[in-house]
Structures are given as C-alpha cells and as structure tokens.
Scaffold this motif. Structure first.
Motif, PDB file in Angstrom:
ATOM      1  N   GLY A   1       1.550  56.055 -35.274  1.00 42.47           N
ATOM      2  CA  GLY A   1       2.713  56.721 -34.709  1.00 42.47           C
ATOM      3  C   GLY A   1       2.360  58.149 -34.379  1.00 42.47           C
ATOM      4  O   GLY A   1       1.226  58.452 -33.986  1.00 42.47           O
ATOM      5  N   SER A   2       3.320  59.061 -34.547  1.00 44.74           N
ATOM      6  CA  SER A   2       3.062  60.471 -34.283  1.00 44.74           C
ATOM      7  C   SER A   2       3.935  61.326 -35.189  1.00 44.74           C
ATOM      8  O   SER A   2       4.972  60.877 -35.692  1.00 44.74           O
ATOM      9  N   PHE A   3       3.506  62.559 -35.367  1.00 46.91           N
ATOM     10  CA  PHE A   3       4.207  63.540 -36.205  1.00 46.91           C
ATOM     11  C   PHE A   3       4.249  64.843 -35.428  1.00 46.91           C
ATOM     12  O   PHE A   3       3.216  65.471 -35.212  1.00 46.91           O
ATOM     13  N   HIS A   4       5.419  65.201 -34.943  1.00 54.85           N
ATOM     14  CA  HIS A   4       5.573  66.375 -34.077  1.00 54.85           C
ATOM     15  C   HIS A   4       4.599  66.329 -32.906  1.00 54.85           C
ATOM     16  O   HIS A   4       3.990  67.339 -32.543  1.00 54.85           O
ATOM     17  N   GLY A   5       4.444  65.139 -32.356  1.00 55.26           N
ATOM     18  CA  GLY A   5       3.614  64.959 -31.181  1.00 55.26           C
ATOM     19  C   GLY A   5       2.147  64.708 -31.450  1.00 55.26           C
ATOM     20  O   GLY A   5       1.386  64.429 -30.515  1.00 55.26           O
ATOM     21  N   VAL A   6       1.717  64.788 -32.700  1.00 56.86           N
ATOM     22  CA  VAL A   6       0.315  64.559 -33.053  1.00 56.86           C
ATOM     23  C   VAL A   6       0.154  63.108 -33.498  1.00 56.86           C
ATOM     24  O   VAL A   6       0.873  62.647 -34.393  1.00 56.86           O
ATOM     25  N   PRO A   7      -0.783  62.343 -32.923  1.00 57.08           N
ATOM     26  CA  PRO A   7      -0.981  60.945 -33.330  1.00 57.08           C
ATOM     27  C   PRO A   7      -1.394  60.855 -34.799  1.00 57.08           C
ATOM     28  O   PRO A   7      -2.092  61.736 -35.324  1.00 57.08           O
ATOM     29  N   LEU A   8      -0.964  59.784 -35.451  1.00 61.24           N
ATOM     30  CA  LEU A   8      -1.367  59.550 -36.838  1.00 61.24           C
ATOM     31  C   LEU A   8      -1.609  58.061 -37.067  1.00 61.24           C
ATOM     32  O   LEU A   8      -1.129  57.205 -36.309  1.00 61.24           O
TER      33      LEU A   8
ATOM     34  N   ARG B   1      -0.076  75.765 -50.304  1.00 59.62           N
ATOM     35  CA  ARG B   1      -0.910  74.809 -49.572  1.00 59.62           C
ATOM     36  C   ARG B   1      -0.679  74.917 -48.063  1.00 59.62           C
ATOM     37  O   ARG B   1      -1.614  74.832 -47.262  1.00 59.62           O
ATOM     38  N   ALA B   2       0.585  75.101 -47.677  1.00 65.99           N
ATOM     39  CA  ALA B   2       0.900  75.236 -46.255  1.00 65.99           C
ATOM     40  C   ALA B   2       0.266  76.492 -45.666  1.00 65.99           C
ATOM     41  O   ALA B   2      -0.225  76.484 -44.526  1.00 65.99           O
TER      42      ALA B   2
ATOM     43  N   ALA C   1       7.578  67.084 -46.024  1.00 63.63           N
ATOM     44  CA  ALA C   1       7.103  66.826 -44.670  1.00 63.63           C
ATOM     45  C   ALA C   1       7.585  67.888 -43.690  1.00 63.63           C
ATOM     46  O   ALA C   1       6.881  68.233 -42.738  1.00 63.63           O
ATOM     47  N   ASP C   2       8.776  68.442 -43.911  1.00 64.00           N
ATOM     48  CA  ASP C   2       9.281  69.488 -43.010  1.00 64.00           C
ATOM     49  C   ASP C   2       8.400  70.731 -43.066  1.00 64.00           C
ATOM     50  O   ASP C   2       8.152  71.378 -42.038  1.00 64.00           O
ATOM     51  N   ARG C   3       7.932  71.072 -44.264  1.00 63.09           N
ATOM     52  CA  ARG C   3       7.054  72.249 -44.391  1.00 63.09           C
ATOM     53  C   ARG C   3       5.726  72.002 -43.679  1.00 63.09           C
ATOM     54  O   ARG C   3       5.220  72.880 -42.967  1.00 63.09           O
ATOM     55  N   LEU C   4       5.162  70.827 -43.891  1.00 59.26           N
ATOM     56  CA  LEU C   4       3.946  70.473 -43.167  1.00 59.26           C
ATOM     57  C   LEU C   4       4.216  70.471 -41.664  1.00 59.26           C
ATOM     58  O   LEU C   4       3.402  70.954 -40.865  1.00 59.26           O
TER      59      LEU C   4
END
Length: 274
Positions: free
Chosen positions: A197-204, A130-131, A169-172
C-alpha cells in the motif's frame, strides 16, 4: 540494487516450536534459499521479532550465524524482542539516545532502520526523540531513502492486528510528509501477512515472515488468526525508475512445475499442458 528483507524470524530455544514450526530451522532454510539465489544482494535487513521471548541466548546464536554470512546484515527490533538484551549482543545498532536506530549506505541511497519497540506491550511506539533522529537523517541527503521498521504504520482492516499496530503513526507520518520526495519505500513486518500500500504517498510492503503465518481474518474481532500458509521473505529489486518487491515462499518448491513458455510462438491449444 538488490536487497533481501526478512521479518519475524522468532528464534527460540533449540527444540521449541511455534505453531508446530521450528523457527531456527526455518530461518536456516530461508538464509540458504535466499543466499543461494541472491548472493549478489547488497544487504539483508531483518525487521524485528528476532527472538520469540527476547532471550539473550537467541541473540548470541543469531550473531554467530550472521557472522558467517558474506553480505551485510541490518537489524530492527520488534515487540517480541527486548531492547536492552538485544543491545548487549549487538551494541553497534544503537543510536546516540540508546534506541535501535541506524543509517546504512546503499548503492541507491541510504537505508534507515527504525526502533518502534515499547516495553510490556505488543503495540508499536515512535516517540519524539526517535522522530527527531529520523527527521535529522532524512535532512542530511537527497536520498533516495529506504525505511525499515517492525510495526505496521497503516491499519490493515483486521481488528486484532490493528490493535497492536504503530500507535504513533501520526508522528511518523509528519516526518514522512516533510521528506516524502526523498523516500522510495517503507518495509515492515509484525502482521505475518503479506501487505502492500502507501503511507502519505510513500509505497510500503511487508512479507509473511520466515516462520508462522497469519491470515487476514476480517471476521475475527479479538484474536489473531494463524494459518498453514507457507513461510516467506522478500527480494527487493530497485533501479532509478522502478522498484519491484517479490514475496518468495521458500518452502514451496515441491509444488512448482517449470512449464508454459512465455513465447507466443510456442502456444499451441492442442498440445499445451494446462
């Protein structure tokens, strides 16, 4: 660009309720409310838990309802769904590996629906296959890209919710980090509580869901907490230099009062209703 984001609709056999709420009726109410106000939306995306038990009849009824809508609808699956059963009714949402993943065009870039489902568990999974699919799609264009998935990729701080978050989540995150400059926003569901919030700098962000509501009960270590807070969906407004996400509590109209002018000249301390 305007999008509608629904999540956790949890359709059931007609007449069955969840927490005293009727998921089928609430889904109809959400659709009527959203499309009554936002018929100009480019797409409606529903991020999983489409059926409460993964029953084929729920997906058939969902397909019948969506076929009557005037805007495109994109679907993800969640932990309450069943991938094989879902694809027997919605085969067009399968990728080349049999996962429920697809890309769709938007006026501002590309939407990507991801599959975080795993059998016989409520936690999310995102395998190497999937990744790799996501990595390839993100490399195909400059974006912006808008990601949709069911499971939360970031911890909430609420222990029971975090025990069933996206475990890969680490793989994503490794894919997200490689393409962060192309990613505009990540949308998810699963938690039944409004999150941002954010995930590796991307807003979510995530809305509450169209049926039963959760609560961020930081004192509870084992069991999820249900609340009587209103059902909700999101309206996403995006232009070149900004993104705004509204959580709309669509059954709260009886508590509204239209008053309080935003015009400073109308403010009068003696006469204003407060």
């Amino acid at each position: 660009m305007k999008l509608l984001h629904f999540t956790d609709i949890h359709l059931t056999t007609p007449g069955e309720t969840i927490g005293g709420r009727d998921p089928n009726a609430n889904f109809r109410r959400a659709l009527d409310h959203a499309l009554g106000l936002h018929a100009d939306a480019e797409a409606l995306v529903i991020t999983g838990d489409l059926s409460d038990w993964g029953d084929r009849a729920d997906y058939v009824r969902l397909r019948e309802r969506l076929n009557t809508l005037s805007i495109p609808v994109r679907l993800c699956i969640g932990n309450h769904d069943d991938r094989e059963t879902f694809l027997s009714v919605f085969p067009e949402f399968a990728d080349e590996n049999g996962f429920v993943q697809h890309a769709f065009p938007l006026s501002r870039g590309v939407g990507l629906a991801l599959d975080t489902w795993a059998p016989r568990t409520h936690e999310g999974r995102f395998c190497e296959t999937r990744a790799a699919w996501l990595d390839a799609r993100l490399a195909e264009a400059d974006g912006p890209f808008w990601l949709f998935l069911h499971h939360n990729p970031t911890p909430t701080g609420v222990a029971p919710a975090d025990s069933i978050m996206l475990k890969d989540a680490d793989r994503l995150g490794e894919v997200v980090k490689r393409h962060a400059e192309r990613l505009a926003h990540i949308f998810f569901g699963h938690c039944h509580i409004p999150l941002s919030g954010s995930f590796h700098g991307v807003p979510l962000s995530a809305p509450r869901g169209t049926n039963h509501a959760g609560f961020a009960n930081f004192a509870e270590s084992r069991l999820l907490t249900r609340s009587e807070l209103p059902e909700a969906y999101s309206v996403v407004l995006a232009e070149r230099d900004h993104v705004t996400v509204h959580m709309v509590e669509f059954r709260a109209e009886e508590a509204l009062a239209v008053e309080g002018s935003p015009d400073w000249a109308d403010w009068d301390r003696a006469e204003m209703s407060r």
